[in-house]
Design a protein around this motif. Sequence first.
Motif, PDB file in Angstrom:
ATOM      1  N   THR A 120       8.478  -0.662  -0.632  1.00 29.22           N
ATOM      2  CA  THR A 120       7.082  -0.236  -0.652  1.00 29.22           C
ATOM      3  C   THR A 120       6.372  -0.668   0.622  1.00 29.22           C
ATOM      4  O   THR A 120       6.452  -1.835   0.999  1.00 29.22           O
ATOM      5  N   PRO A 121       5.665   0.234   1.289  1.00 24.74           N
ATOM      6  CA  PRO A 121       4.845  -0.179   2.426  1.00 24.74           C
ATOM      7  C   PRO A 121       3.623  -0.938   1.961  1.00 24.74           C
ATOM      8  O   PRO A 121       3.315  -0.967   0.760  1.00 24.74           O
ATOM      9  N   GLU A 122       2.924  -1.548   2.890  1.00 23.38           N
ATOM     10  CA  GLU A 122       1.695  -2.264   2.535  1.00 23.38           C
ATOM     11  C   GLU A 122       0.645  -1.247   2.103  1.00 23.38           C
ATOM     12  O   GLU A 122       0.166  -0.444   2.910  1.00 23.38           O
ATOM     13  N   THR A 123       0.266  -1.286   0.848  1.00 26.69           N
ATOM     14  CA  THR A 123      -0.624  -0.259   0.318  1.00 26.69           C
ATOM     15  C   THR A 123      -2.028  -0.324   0.907  1.00 26.69           C
ATOM     16  O   THR A 123      -2.716   0.695   1.014  1.00 26.69           O
ATOM     17  N   LYS A 321       8.076   5.539   2.676  1.00 27.36           N
ATOM     18  CA  LYS A 321       8.065   4.298   3.449  1.00 27.36           C
ATOM     19  C   LYS A 321       7.070   4.372   4.610  1.00 27.36           C
ATOM     20  O   LYS A 321       6.401   3.393   4.925  1.00 27.36           O
ATOM     21  N   SER A 322       6.981   5.515   5.249  1.00 34.42           N
ATOM     22  CA  SER A 322       6.138   5.625   6.435  1.00 34.42           C
ATOM     23  C   SER A 322       4.661   5.747   6.107  1.00 34.42           C
ATOM     24  O   SER A 322       3.812   5.349   6.903  1.00 34.42           O
ATOM     25  N   LEU A 323       4.346   6.267   4.918  1.00 33.95           N
ATOM     26  CA  LEU A 323       2.946   6.519   4.567  1.00 33.95           C
ATOM     27  C   LEU A 323       2.603   5.878   3.222  1.00 33.95           C
ATOM     28  O   LEU A 323       1.863   4.899   3.163  1.00 33.95           O
ATOM     29  N   SER A 324       3.152   6.402   2.141  1.00 38.93           N
ATOM     30  CA  SER A 324       2.895   5.841   0.816  1.00 38.93           C
ATOM     31  C   SER A 324       3.769   6.533  -0.207  1.00 38.93           C
ATOM     32  O   SER A 324       3.923   7.767  -0.160  1.00 38.93           O
ATOM     33  N   PRO A 325       4.325   5.778  -1.175  1.00 38.78           N
ATOM     34  CA  PRO A 325       5.063   6.432  -2.258  1.00 38.78           C
ATOM     35  C   PRO A 325       4.153   7.216  -3.184  1.00 38.78           C
ATOM     36  O   PRO A 325       4.631   8.014  -3.994  1.00 38.78           O
ATOM     37  N   ALA A 326       2.831   7.001  -3.096  1.00 40.83           N
ATOM     38  CA  ALA A 326       1.896   7.761  -3.915  1.00 40.83           C
ATOM     39  C   ALA A 326       1.759   9.198  -3.424  1.00 40.83           C
ATOM     40  O   ALA A 326       1.345  10.076  -4.187  1.00 40.83           O
ATOM     41  N   VAL A 327       2.087   9.452  -2.160  1.00 42.48           N
ATOM     42  CA  VAL A 327       2.090  10.814  -1.625  1.00 42.48           C
ATOM     43  C   VAL A 327       3.470  11.389  -1.914  1.00 42.48           C
ATOM     44  O   VAL A 327       4.422  11.141  -1.189  1.00 42.48           O
TER      45      VAL A 327
END
Length: 487
Positions: A120-123, A321-327
């Motif tokens: 997970t990236p930093e949300t 990973k590059s943007l958000s797992p929510a997208v």
Amino acid sequence: MPDSWVNSAQRMGSDLHLDLSGPGSRRAVLIRALRDAVREGRLAPGTRLPPYRSLAADLGLARNTVADAYAELVAEGWLAARQGSGTRVAERAGPPRAVRRSASVPIRPAAPTYDLRQGTPETASFPRTAWLASARRALNTAPDAAFGPGDPRGRIELRRALSDYLTRARGVRVTPERIVVCSGFAHALRLLFGGTQGAGAGPLRGPVGVEAYGLPFHRGIIEGSGARTVPLGLDEGGARIEQLADEPQVRAVLLTPAHQFPTGGPLAAARRAAVVDWARTRGALILEDDYDGEFRYDRVPVGALQGLDPERVVHLGSVSKSLSPAVRIGWMVLPAHLVDGVLAAKGEREAWVSVPDQLTLADFIESGRYDRHVRRMRQRYRLRRDRLVTALAERAPHVTATGIAAGLHAVLRLPPGTEASVVKAATWQGLALDGLSAFRHPAADVPAGDGVVIGYSTPPEHAYGAAIDALIGCLPPSDAVPEGPSR
């Protein structure tokens, strides 16, 4: 007591379940139900109750009945009433009584204090302002037809943007016609192997070669389609490609060639060429999981394997990973002969990715905002990695971090026999992390080294230092390291 009384309080603003059954007067039953709700913790201290007139109307009771019940509970100390602020549950109504649970219902564990799990990236760093700007522009300029039935491949605006980006940044050889938009890597696997439509519904069949260490979730999708997974050994050069020669039934192999997950390191150049030669000779396919190819720190960029042979490699990526797992947007760059089969597996429109999100991501990429975000996060994650490595060198020099030249995680190599105790100690300290053994293929014959996988991108910035401190406190002491050349 009428049956209609039971559950009738669910119409309250607090959505409280009150059981008004049982013996006694209406006033006594209501008092008992409210008292039990407070005692059992369903009405937390400080919760504001509805005005007695509203509750009376909801329950079909006389106003005086509810008013008397409130007054009685205030006198007993369960509720508190103050002019102008209504009636609330008293702050000192006593600790909630333990609620008996069925043995068949699992109890959800408390959320960890610190989260160092990978993936997970930093949300907090999601580029909200830039994303909103792209969303506004994309929706304002989108043609009306974009909001009707569309192309199962995905919106052409996004496929064009991805085609340009992947060619420029990852060395992929692609045209928009070869791209199929999906909702992430797992969705792509299900489309390829038929996991959403049932075993065998996708265009690929097993057995499938996989790396000895990888995500069990991905192996489960493949195996759920009826395909067998065959583990390939790993060493410092990545997957042992030569082992595919011993598996004549294998017609596909899943690899993480840019950054092996989770052990780290790219697939060696000679092995990249060898696996492409194997695919050509065998008439097989390579599934390239390019999960974090944008993030590299101490090495030159490693281009996509797909560039060596677009007809033998399926390139798979996403913005998780590059943007958000929510997208929920990913993509497949497919050989020409696979496109129709994947689209057939994709089927009805319910499996398609949201068009507004596709349009927004297309603008986000074309405007340069995506590149700027990736560069900013690359620098941010590099600093985090450096903090982790420095802390280990100063406070736990006997523990080695590997796989740190790229990506969003590191593997901490532990003394033999200590992985389970470290994971257990971390749990007691409220620290979430993954043991390396959790990613090992059950049939792998490679040595099972001890280690933990640390996702240094996950914690918010303000908690990162404390998370490292908690991690260091869970590591085994230096005297747990065996002596001699084996180390």
